[in-house]
Motif scaffolding. Structure first.
Motif, PDB file in Angstrom:
ATOM      1  N   MET A   1      65.842  27.263 -25.249  1.00  0.00           N
ATOM      2  CA  MET A   1      65.684  26.155 -25.159  1.00  0.00           C
ATOM      3  C   MET A   1      64.784  25.981 -26.235  1.00  0.00           C
ATOM      4  N   GLU A   2      65.651  24.216 -26.682  1.00  0.00           N
ATOM      5  CA  GLU A   2      66.125  23.637 -27.471  1.00  0.00           C
ATOM      6  C   GLU A   2      64.969  22.347 -26.935  1.00  0.00           C
ATOM      7  N   LEU A   3      63.961  21.931 -27.570  1.00  0.00           N
ATOM      8  CA  LEU A   3      63.261  20.935 -27.853  1.00  0.00           C
ATOM      9  C   LEU A   3      62.981  19.655 -28.088  1.00  0.00           C
ATOM     10  N   LEU A   4      63.517  18.028 -28.199  1.00  0.00           N
ATOM     11  CA  LEU A   4      63.639  17.332 -29.104  1.00  0.00           C
ATOM     12  C   LEU A   4      63.179  15.841 -28.427  1.00  0.00           C
ATOM     13  N   LEU A   5      62.842  15.301 -29.650  1.00  0.00           N
ATOM     14  CA  LEU A   5      62.320  14.106 -29.286  1.00  0.00           C
ATOM     15  C   LEU A   5      63.463  12.998 -29.916  1.00  0.00           C
ATOM     16  N   LEU A   6      63.806  12.708 -29.492  1.00  0.00           N
ATOM     17  CA  LEU A   6      64.390  11.779 -29.985  1.00  0.00           C
ATOM     18  C   LEU A   6      64.305  10.347 -30.998  1.00  0.00           C
ATOM     19  N   THR A   7      65.480   9.938 -31.931  1.00  0.00           N
ATOM     20  CA  THR A   7      65.043   9.303 -32.813  1.00  0.00           C
ATOM     21  C   THR A   7      65.681   8.061 -32.336  1.00  0.00           C
ATOM     22  N   PRO A   8      65.527   6.847 -33.434  1.00  0.00           N
ATOM     23  CA  PRO A   8      66.032   5.738 -32.343  1.00  0.00           C
ATOM     24  C   PRO A   8      67.666   5.552 -32.596  1.00  0.00           C
ATOM     25  N   GLU A   9      68.365   6.399 -33.519  1.00  0.00           N
ATOM     26  CA  GLU A   9      69.749   6.459 -34.263  1.00  0.00           C
ATOM     27  C   GLU A   9      70.356   7.676 -33.074  1.00  0.00           C
ATOM     28  N   MET A  10      69.299   9.042 -32.968  1.00  0.00           N
ATOM     29  CA  MET A  10      70.418   9.914 -32.177  1.00  0.00           C
ATOM     30  C   MET A  10      70.866   9.583 -30.475  1.00  0.00           C
ATOM     31  N   TRP A  11      69.408   8.268 -29.820  1.00  0.00           N
ATOM     32  CA  TRP A  11      69.333   7.215 -28.733  1.00  0.00           C
ATOM     33  C   TRP A  11      70.187   7.054 -28.644  1.00  0.00           C
ATOM     34  N   ILE A  12      70.148   5.631 -30.287  1.00  0.00           N
ATOM     35  CA  ILE A  12      71.914   4.838 -29.718  1.00  0.00           C
ATOM     36  C   ILE A  12      72.916   5.754 -29.355  1.00  0.00           C
ATOM     37  N   LYS A  13      73.248   6.721 -30.400  1.00  0.00           N
ATOM     38  CA  LYS A  13      74.332   7.462 -29.668  1.00  0.00           C
ATOM     39  C   LYS A  13      74.967   8.634 -28.671  1.00  0.00           C
ATOM     40  N   GLU A  14      73.434   8.765 -28.056  1.00  0.00           N
ATOM     41  CA  GLU A  14      74.265   9.878 -26.921  1.00  0.00           C
ATOM     42  C   GLU A  14      73.873   9.190 -25.910  1.00  0.00           C
ATOM     43  N   LYS A  15      73.639   7.602 -26.034  1.00  0.00           N
ATOM     44  CA  LYS A  15      72.914   6.490 -25.141  1.00  0.00           C
ATOM     45  C   LYS A  15      73.827   6.766 -23.362  1.00  0.00           C
ATOM     46  N   ARG A  16      75.368   6.433 -23.581  1.00  0.00           N
ATOM     47  CA  ARG A  16      76.156   6.957 -22.744  1.00  0.00           C
ATOM     48  C   ARG A  16      75.438   8.144 -22.025  1.00  0.00           C
ATOM     49  N   ARG A  17      75.975   9.266 -22.744  1.00  0.00           N
ATOM     50  CA  ARG A  17      75.709  10.507 -22.160  1.00  0.00           C
ATOM     51  C   ARG A  17      74.418  10.946 -21.112  1.00  0.00           C
ATOM     52  N   LEU A  18      73.167  10.663 -21.949  1.00  0.00           N
ATOM     53  CA  LEU A  18      72.261  10.652 -21.314  1.00  0.00           C
ATOM     54  C   LEU A  18      71.646  10.029 -20.102  1.00  0.00           C
ATOM     55  N   LEU A  19      72.479   8.733 -19.840  1.00  0.00           N
ATOM     56  CA  LEU A  19      72.531   8.137 -18.520  1.00  0.00           C
ATOM     57  C   LEU A  19      73.262   8.457 -17.272  1.00  0.00           C
ATOM     58  N   GLY A  20      74.469   9.039 -17.965  1.00  0.00           N
ATOM     59  CA  GLY A  20      75.396   9.326 -17.050  1.00  0.00           C
ATOM     60  C   GLY A  20      74.780  11.213 -17.097  1.00  0.00           C
ATOM     61  N   PHE A  21      73.581  12.030 -17.388  1.00  0.00           N
ATOM     62  CA  PHE A  21      73.050  13.168 -16.566  1.00  0.00           C
ATOM     63  C   PHE A  21      72.072  12.639 -15.955  1.00  0.00           C
ATOM     64  N   ILE A  22      71.949  11.420 -16.659  1.00  0.00           N
ATOM     65  CA  ILE A  22      70.711  10.969 -15.302  1.00  0.00           C
ATOM     66  C   ILE A  22      70.338  10.964 -13.475  1.00  0.00           C
ATOM     67  N   ILE A  23      71.723  10.029 -13.907  1.00  0.00           N
ATOM     68  CA  ILE A  23      73.034   9.757 -13.198  1.00  0.00           C
ATOM     69  C   ILE A  23      72.968  10.794 -11.908  1.00  0.00           C
ATOM     70  N   ARG A  24      74.014  11.939 -12.608  1.00  0.00           N
ATOM     71  CA  ARG A  24      74.106  12.827 -12.116  1.00  0.00           C
ATOM     72  C   ARG A  24      73.357  14.319 -11.235  1.00  0.00           C
ATOM     73  N   PHE A  25      71.910  14.054 -12.204  1.00  0.00           N
ATOM     74  CA  PHE A  25      71.726  15.319 -11.473  1.00  0.00           C
ATOM     75  C   PHE A  25      70.010  14.304 -11.248  1.00  0.00           C
ATOM     76  N   GLY A  26      69.765  13.628 -11.455  1.00  0.00           N
ATOM     77  CA  GLY A  26      68.261  12.382 -10.658  1.00  0.00           C
ATOM     78  C   GLY A  26      68.136  12.758  -9.139  1.00  0.00           C
ATOM     79  N   GLU A  27      69.519  13.811  -8.416  1.00  0.00           N
ATOM     80  CA  GLU A  27      69.327  13.076  -7.096  1.00  0.00           C
ATOM     81  C   GLU A  27      68.519  11.951  -6.487  1.00  0.00           C
ATOM     82  N   LYS A  28      69.125  11.288  -6.674  1.00  0.00           N
ATOM     83  CA  LYS A  28      68.898   9.789  -6.348  1.00  0.00           C
ATOM     84  C   LYS A  28      66.905   9.696  -6.307  1.00  0.00           C
ATOM     85  N   ARG A  29      66.079   9.846  -7.224  1.00  0.00           N
ATOM     86  CA  ARG A  29      64.876  10.439  -6.566  1.00  0.00           C
ATOM     87  C   ARG A  29      64.690   9.059  -8.034  1.00  0.00           C
ATOM     88  N   ILE A  30      65.318   8.836  -8.800  1.00  0.00           N
ATOM     89  CA  ILE A  30      65.314   8.298 -10.479  1.00  0.00           C
ATOM     90  C   ILE A  30      65.135   6.857  -9.418  1.00  0.00           C
TER      91      ILE A  30
END
Length: 165
Positions: A1-30
């Motif tokens: 397992m790889e653990l990453l603390l995101l930098t501002p640049e990584m967040w800007i690049k991956e924002k859409r994909r990460l928000l999609g991950f939360i919506i898909r797997f957050g089980e409506k608890r977020i």
């Protein structure tokens, strides 16, 4: 397992994909508030100050190049806090690793967990967090506030001493 603390640049690049991950797997608890805080996050908040702490942290886990978990907290958790782990990666230590890394990056962490969310409460307790208050959450459920590394201030507005309840 790889653990990453995101930098501002990584967040800007991956924002859409990460928000999609939360919506898909957050089980409506977020909560809407935490999701909004993440969506509107100023990327500069992810940078550490001279003391080594940041105003916000986004941590992800990856296995085989695929995202398996994500955690976010701003203002020590008071500005939003969430954790989502892919169902196939639960009970692997991903949630613990994410929470511990967020605590390191922020120096303190507070989060709110619905009383019917037993796995999340167990995670908080296993990491040494203390349940310091209980209140009604945004959906009307009893919700516990967990803290670690924070001065417990019972004079804080809206704070209910969990022991006296």
């Amino acid at each position: 397992m790889e653990l990453l603390l995101l930098t501002p640049e990584m967040w800007i690049k991956e924002k859409r994909r990460l928000l999609g991950f939360i919506i898909r797997f957050g089980e409506k608890r977020i909560t809407v508030a935490s999701l909004h805080a993440l969506r509107s996050l100023d990327p500069s908040w992810l940078m550490a100050d001279e003391g080594g702490y940041s105003k916000a942290a986004i941590v992800i886990t990856k296995t085989g190049g695929r995202i398996t978990g994500l955690g976010f907290a701003a203002d020590g958790g008071d500005g939003g806090c969430l954790i989502v782990v892919h169902p196939g990666s639960r009970r692997t230590g991903a949630g613990s690793a994410i929470m511990q890394r967020m605590m390191q990056a922020l120096g303190r962490l507070a989060c709110h967990v619905a009383a019917d969310n037993i796995p999340s409460m167990a995670l908080c307790f296993s990491l040494g967090m203390k349940a310091v208050s209980i209140h009604k959450g945004p959906t009307g459920k009893s919700t516990l506030r967990f803290e670690r590394g924070i001065q417990h201030d019972t004079a804080r507005p809206g704070h209910i001493d969990a022991i006296s309840q």
